[in-house]
Design a protein around this motif. Structure first.
Motif, PDB file in Angstrom:
ATOM      1  N   PHE A 159      10.388  -1.282  -1.584  1.00 45.54           N
ATOM      2  CA  PHE A 159      10.520  -0.710  -0.249  1.00 45.54           C
ATOM      3  C   PHE A 159      10.551  -1.866   0.729  1.00 45.54           C
ATOM      4  O   PHE A 159       9.610  -2.648   0.797  1.00 45.54           O
ATOM      5  CB  PHE A 159       9.330   0.194   0.091  1.00 45.54           C
ATOM      6  CG  PHE A 159       9.400   1.553  -0.522  1.00 45.54           C
ATOM      7  CD1 PHE A 159      10.268   2.510  -0.023  1.00 45.54           C
ATOM      8  CD2 PHE A 159       8.595   1.876  -1.591  1.00 45.54           C
ATOM      9  CE1 PHE A 159      10.331   3.769  -0.581  1.00 45.54           C
ATOM     10  CE2 PHE A 159       8.642   3.133  -2.160  1.00 45.54           C
ATOM     11  CZ  PHE A 159       9.514   4.081  -1.656  1.00 45.54           C
ATOM     12  N   ASP A 160      11.621  -1.962   1.488  1.00 48.39           N
ATOM     13  CA  ASP A 160      11.736  -2.968   2.543  1.00 48.39           C
ATOM     14  C   ASP A 160      11.496  -2.240   3.861  1.00 48.39           C
ATOM     15  O   ASP A 160      12.318  -1.432   4.294  1.00 48.39           O
ATOM     16  CB  ASP A 160      13.128  -3.604   2.499  1.00 48.39           C
ATOM     17  CG  ASP A 160      13.281  -4.736   3.484  1.00 48.39           C
ATOM     18  OD1 ASP A 160      12.274  -5.132   4.109  1.00 48.39           O
ATOM     19  OD2 ASP A 160      14.412  -5.223   3.644  1.00 48.39           O
ATOM     20  N   ILE A 161      10.351  -2.508   4.467  1.00 50.63           N
ATOM     21  CA  ILE A 161       9.964  -1.814   5.694  1.00 50.63           C
ATOM     22  C   ILE A 161      10.269  -2.729   6.869  1.00 50.63           C
ATOM     23  O   ILE A 161       9.677  -3.804   6.995  1.00 50.63           O
ATOM     24  CB  ILE A 161       8.478  -1.431   5.660  1.00 50.63           C
ATOM     25  CG1 ILE A 161       8.201  -0.590   4.405  1.00 50.63           C
ATOM     26  CG2 ILE A 161       8.096  -0.668   6.919  1.00 50.63           C
ATOM     27  CD1 ILE A 161       6.739  -0.354   4.150  1.00 50.63           C
ATOM     28  N   GLU A 162      11.205  -2.294   7.695  1.00 49.93           N
ATOM     29  CA  GLU A 162      11.692  -3.107   8.809  1.00 49.93           C
ATOM     30  C   GLU A 162      10.555  -3.649   9.663  1.00 49.93           C
ATOM     31  O   GLU A 162       9.711  -2.902  10.138  1.00 49.93           O
ATOM     32  CB  GLU A 162      12.634  -2.282   9.685  1.00 49.93           C
ATOM     33  CG  GLU A 162      13.901  -1.866   8.983  1.00 49.93           C
ATOM     34  CD  GLU A 162      14.707  -0.841   9.776  1.00 49.93           C
ATOM     35  OE1 GLU A 162      14.396  -0.589  10.958  1.00 49.93           O
ATOM     36  OE2 GLU A 162      15.651  -0.304   9.195  1.00 49.93           O
ATOM     37  N   GLY A 163      10.522  -4.959   9.834  1.00 53.03           N
ATOM     38  CA  GLY A 163       9.558  -5.606  10.705  1.00 53.03           C
ATOM     39  C   GLY A 163       8.149  -5.715  10.138  1.00 53.03           C
ATOM     40  O   GLY A 163       7.257  -6.218  10.811  1.00 53.03           O
ATOM     41  N   GLU A 164       7.928  -5.232   8.911  1.00 50.01           N
ATOM     42  CA  GLU A 164       6.585  -5.227   8.337  1.00 50.01           C
ATOM     43  C   GLU A 164       6.483  -6.049   7.055  1.00 50.01           C
ATOM     44  O   GLU A 164       5.516  -6.753   6.851  1.00 50.01           O
ATOM     45  CB  GLU A 164       6.117  -3.793   8.055  1.00 50.01           C
ATOM     46  CG  GLU A 164       6.035  -2.915   9.288  1.00 50.01           C
ATOM     47  CD  GLU A 164       4.953  -3.343  10.264  1.00 50.01           C
ATOM     48  OE1 GLU A 164       4.010  -4.043   9.872  1.00 50.01           O
ATOM     49  OE2 GLU A 164       5.056  -2.965  11.443  1.00 50.01           O
ATOM     50  N   GLY A 165       7.469  -5.919   6.172  1.00 50.62           N
ATOM     51  CA  GLY A 165       7.432  -6.613   4.893  1.00 50.62           C
ATOM     52  C   GLY A 165       7.966  -5.734   3.782  1.00 50.62           C
ATOM     53  O   GLY A 165       8.697  -4.781   4.035  1.00 50.62           O
ATOM     54  N   ALA A 166       7.573  -6.047   2.543  1.00 46.68           N
ATOM     55  CA  ALA A 166       8.095  -5.320   1.392  1.00 46.68           C
ATOM     56  C   ALA A 166       6.978  -4.966   0.420  1.00 46.68           C
ATOM     57  O   ALA A 166       5.955  -5.645   0.341  1.00 46.68           O
ATOM     58  CB  ALA A 166       9.156  -6.144   0.689  1.00 46.68           C
ATOM     59  N   ILE A 167       7.225  -3.887  -0.314  1.00 42.17           N
ATOM     60  CA  ILE A 167       6.312  -3.411  -1.347  1.00 42.17           C
ATOM     61  C   ILE A 167       7.119  -3.235  -2.618  1.00 42.17           C
ATOM     62  O   ILE A 167       8.212  -2.658  -2.599  1.00 42.17           O
ATOM     63  CB  ILE A 167       5.695  -2.057  -0.950  1.00 42.17           C
ATOM     64  CG1 ILE A 167       4.879  -2.206   0.332  1.00 42.17           C
ATOM     65  CG2 ILE A 167       4.847  -1.487  -2.087  1.00 42.17           C
ATOM     66  CD1 ILE A 167       4.476  -0.887   0.945  1.00 42.17           C
TER      67      ILE A 167
ATOM     68  N   VAL B 222      16.093  -1.263  -7.686  1.00 39.09           N
ATOM     69  CA  VAL B 222      16.562  -0.516  -6.518  1.00 39.09           C
ATOM     70  C   VAL B 222      15.727  -0.931  -5.310  1.00 39.09           C
ATOM     71  O   VAL B 222      14.524  -1.137  -5.424  1.00 39.09           O
ATOM     72  CB  VAL B 222      16.489   1.020  -6.753  1.00 39.09           C
ATOM     73  CG1 VAL B 222      15.061   1.484  -6.978  1.00 39.09           C
ATOM     74  CG2 VAL B 222      17.138   1.782  -5.615  1.00 39.09           C
ATOM     75  N   THR B 223      16.389  -1.080  -4.170  1.00 37.21           N
ATOM     76  CA  THR B 223      15.701  -1.404  -2.923  1.00 37.21           C
ATOM     77  C   THR B 223      15.956  -0.288  -1.926  1.00 37.21           C
ATOM     78  O   THR B 223      17.093   0.115  -1.704  1.00 37.21           O
ATOM     79  CB  THR B 223      16.217  -2.748  -2.351  1.00 37.21           C
ATOM     80  OG1 THR B 223      15.957  -3.788  -3.301  1.00 37.21           O
ATOM     81  CG2 THR B 223      15.534  -3.077  -1.036  1.00 37.21           C
ATOM     82  N   LEU B 224      14.875   0.215  -1.351  1.00 37.32           N
ATOM     83  CA  LEU B 224      14.951   1.255  -0.339  1.00 37.32           C
ATOM     84  C   LEU B 224      14.508   0.649   0.988  1.00 37.32           C
ATOM     85  O   LEU B 224      13.439   0.047   1.060  1.00 37.32           O
ATOM     86  CB  LEU B 224      14.041   2.430  -0.716  1.00 37.32           C
ATOM     87  CG  LEU B 224      14.408   3.097  -2.038  1.00 37.32           C
ATOM     88  CD1 LEU B 224      13.560   2.533  -3.160  1.00 37.32           C
ATOM     89  CD2 LEU B 224      14.240   4.585  -1.949  1.00 37.32           C
ATOM     90  N   SER B 225      15.324   0.798   2.005  1.00 36.01           N
ATOM     91  CA  SER B 225      15.034   0.199   3.309  1.00 36.01           C
ATOM     92  C   SER B 225      14.904   1.294   4.362  1.00 36.01           C
ATOM     93  O   SER B 225      15.736   2.206   4.422  1.00 36.01           O
ATOM     94  CB  SER B 225      16.157  -0.757   3.718  1.00 36.01           C
ATOM     95  OG  SER B 225      16.329  -1.759   2.747  1.00 36.01           O
ATOM     96  N   ALA B 226      13.859   1.184   5.178  1.00 33.78           N
ATOM     97  CA  ALA B 226      13.626   2.173   6.230  1.00 33.78           C
ATOM     98  C   ALA B 226      12.730   1.573   7.302  1.00 33.78           C
ATOM     99  O   ALA B 226      12.089   0.544   7.086  1.00 33.78           O
ATOM    100  CB  ALA B 226      12.978   3.430   5.653  1.00 33.78           C
ATOM    101  N   SER B 227      12.665   2.247   8.428  1.00 33.97           N
ATOM    102  CA  SER B 227      11.736   1.845   9.485  1.00 33.97           C
ATOM    103  C   SER B 227      10.321   2.204   9.035  1.00 33.97           C
ATOM    104  O   SER B 227      10.120   3.029   8.134  1.00 33.97           O
ATOM    105  CB  SER B 227      12.062   2.578  10.789  1.00 33.97           C
ATOM    106  OG  SER B 227      11.746   3.959  10.656  1.00 33.97           O
ATOM    107  N   ALA B 228       9.347   1.615   9.692  1.00 30.78           N
ATOM    108  CA  ALA B 228       7.946   1.921   9.377  1.00 30.78           C
ATOM    109  C   ALA B 228       7.657   3.405   9.623  1.00 30.78           C
ATOM    110  O   ALA B 228       6.950   4.042   8.833  1.00 30.78           O
ATOM    111  CB  ALA B 228       7.012   1.038  10.198  1.00 30.78           C
TER     112      ALA B 228
END
Length: 96
Positions: A27-35, A51-57
């Motif tokens: 999970f790529d969380i915009e402006g926060e980092g990744a998990i 797989v990479t999932l990207s979203a806002s916090a």
């Protein structure tokens, strides 16, 4: 590490329980980092994944809280998926 990431890692590990996840997702969380989520659970990391999932916090939090369906978020452009779509769907099942 941001508070958002720390709280998300805790929430993801609680949701997954002992079942784990048979792949590698990020999970790529915009402006926060990744998990990264794998068979060992969730952790703060920016490793390569299937797989990479990207979203806002906000979107990510709504998905974790059960207020946003992951599939609906994807269909409306709030969640971007890059990589193995089948694995993304499995992950959506784990998070629901």
């Amino acid at each position: 590490m941001s508070d958002v990431i720390t709280q998300a890692v805790d929430a993801l590990n609680a949701k997954m329980g002992a079942d784990g996840f048979d792949g590698t997702a990020k999970f790529d969380i915009e402006g926060e980092g990744a998990i990264v989520i794998d068979a060992n659970g969730a952790r703060a990391a920016d490793d390569d994944a299937d797989v990479t999932l990207s979203a806002s916090a906000d979107t990510f939090k709504a998905i974790l809280d059960g207020e946003q369906n992951p599939t609906s978020a994807f269909m409306t452009g709030k969640l971007a998926v890059d990589g193995d779509m089948g694995l993304a769907m499995k992950l959506a099942g784990v998070l629901s």
